[in-house]
Design a protein around this motif. Structure first.
Motif: not given
Length: 338
Positions: A98-103, A105
């Motif tokens: 996952s990458s919160r910055e790139l959205g 998951y």
């Protein structure tokens, strides 16, 4: 009458015939004279051994048609797997990227090689000739093992498992193994399966990938058969599920078939079986029971009509059934409605 009894050395030819009939994917019965004779000798030793806790014992039983003297099926229990040879499975797990910055998951399934079932008891080697797949014989051949376990709990682990045959075709081709073969083994499925059956398992540790495998990297064909059973194995799986066995995410390393497990005391037949004293007489009831004597070396099992007197812990059986069980008036038996 159909009876179940411990295998004997004189049953070799019958066991060899069953090994040939069972075909690819039946790892526990390789078509190999030396190994089959060793399997019989080990079983004979296990039935005569004094046991206080499960060890390297392997109990192998046969179903015999006493009218013809023909052995028509076999069924076994391993007291504790993996004590001498490593006992491998894949465990299905999940990894999250996952990458919160790139959205982004993404959840990805993985297969991790493990030895988690080391020490568990295993029910195994169930095969019934086609001509006798009737009259609840298959159900009898599977369920009687739980009566044996219930009567002799000291011989078995608290966890009981069963490896279910995975998907393969008539030529022995396994879609799951095809992918592993291409990338890691250069060894076809029947050969790998046979080598495991004769105890040559070193190649697994030497060649199997040491790190978890991402399931989405497998071929589509391989992914589709993970945790699936062979069409001929579906009835056996349903029977075990009715006994309380369930999948816990473990699959076979060769064909991807599921392994199911249950705690020994929660198995329906173990939990619900009754121990009764024998009365020999006329049986008026038509209810069918699986009945076993309480012996080890001289173990016998039958499925017959009987009259249960539950409050008195008594069961009325015919003289024929008593003779087949090798019991007399007042002896104890263990039984379950079939």
């Amino acid at each position: 009458m159909i009876i179940i009894r411990p295998i004997q050395n004189s049953d070799y030819e019958s066991l060899h015939r069953i090994a040939v009939e069972s075909g690819h994917g039946f790892t526990s019965l390789p078509v190999n004279e030396e190994l089959l004779r060793k399997r019989i000798s080990r079983a004979e030793a296990s039935f005569t051994k004094e046991v206080t806790q499960p060890g390297d014992e392997g109990y192998l039983f046969v179903m015999e048609d006493t009218e013809t003297g023909t052995v028509v099926g076999t069924s076994g229990i391993e007291a504790a797997v993996g004590l001498d040879d490593a006992f491998y499975h894949y465990h299905l797990g999940k990894v999250v990227h996952s990458s919160r910055e790139l959205g982004i998951y993404n959840t990805v399934e993985t297969l991790a090689l493990c030895n988690d079932y080391t020490g568990a008891s295993e029910i195994c080697t169930l095969f019934l000739s086609e001509g006798h797949r009737k009259n609840n014989n298959g159900r009898f051949l599977s369920r009687f093992r739980f009566l044996f376990i219930a009567e002799h709990t000291e011989r078995f682990s608290e966890t009981v498992i069963a490896e279910m045959r995975g998907v393969s075709d008539e030529q022995g081709r396994s879609p799951f193994w095809d992918w592993l073969e291409e990338h890691f083994f250069s060894l076809d499925f029947p050969t790998a399966d046979y080598l495991t059956g004769i105890g040559k398992k070193e190649f697994i540790a030497e060649l199997m990938p040491k790190y978890p495998i991402y399931v989405n990297l497998l071929s589509d064909e391989a992914q589709k058969v993970i945790n699936k059973v062979h069409t001929k194995t579906v009835p056996a799986l349903r029977l075990l599920e009715a006994e309380g066995f369930a999948r816990r995410g473990y699959v076979d390393i060769f064909d991807g078939g599921p392994t199911v497990e249950a705690s020994r005391e929660s198995i329906k037949t173990v939990r619900d079986s009754n121990k009764c004293q024998v009365i020999i007489g006329d049986v008026s009831d038509t209810e069918n029971y699986i009945i076993c004597n309480t012996k080890v070396e001289q173990f016998r099992g039958v499925q017959v009509s009987a009259s249960l007197r539950a409050t008195a812990n008594q069961v009325v059986i015919s003289q024929e059934a008593a003779d087949a069980l090798q019991v007399g008036e007042g002896d104890w038996v263990r039984l379950i409605a079939n």
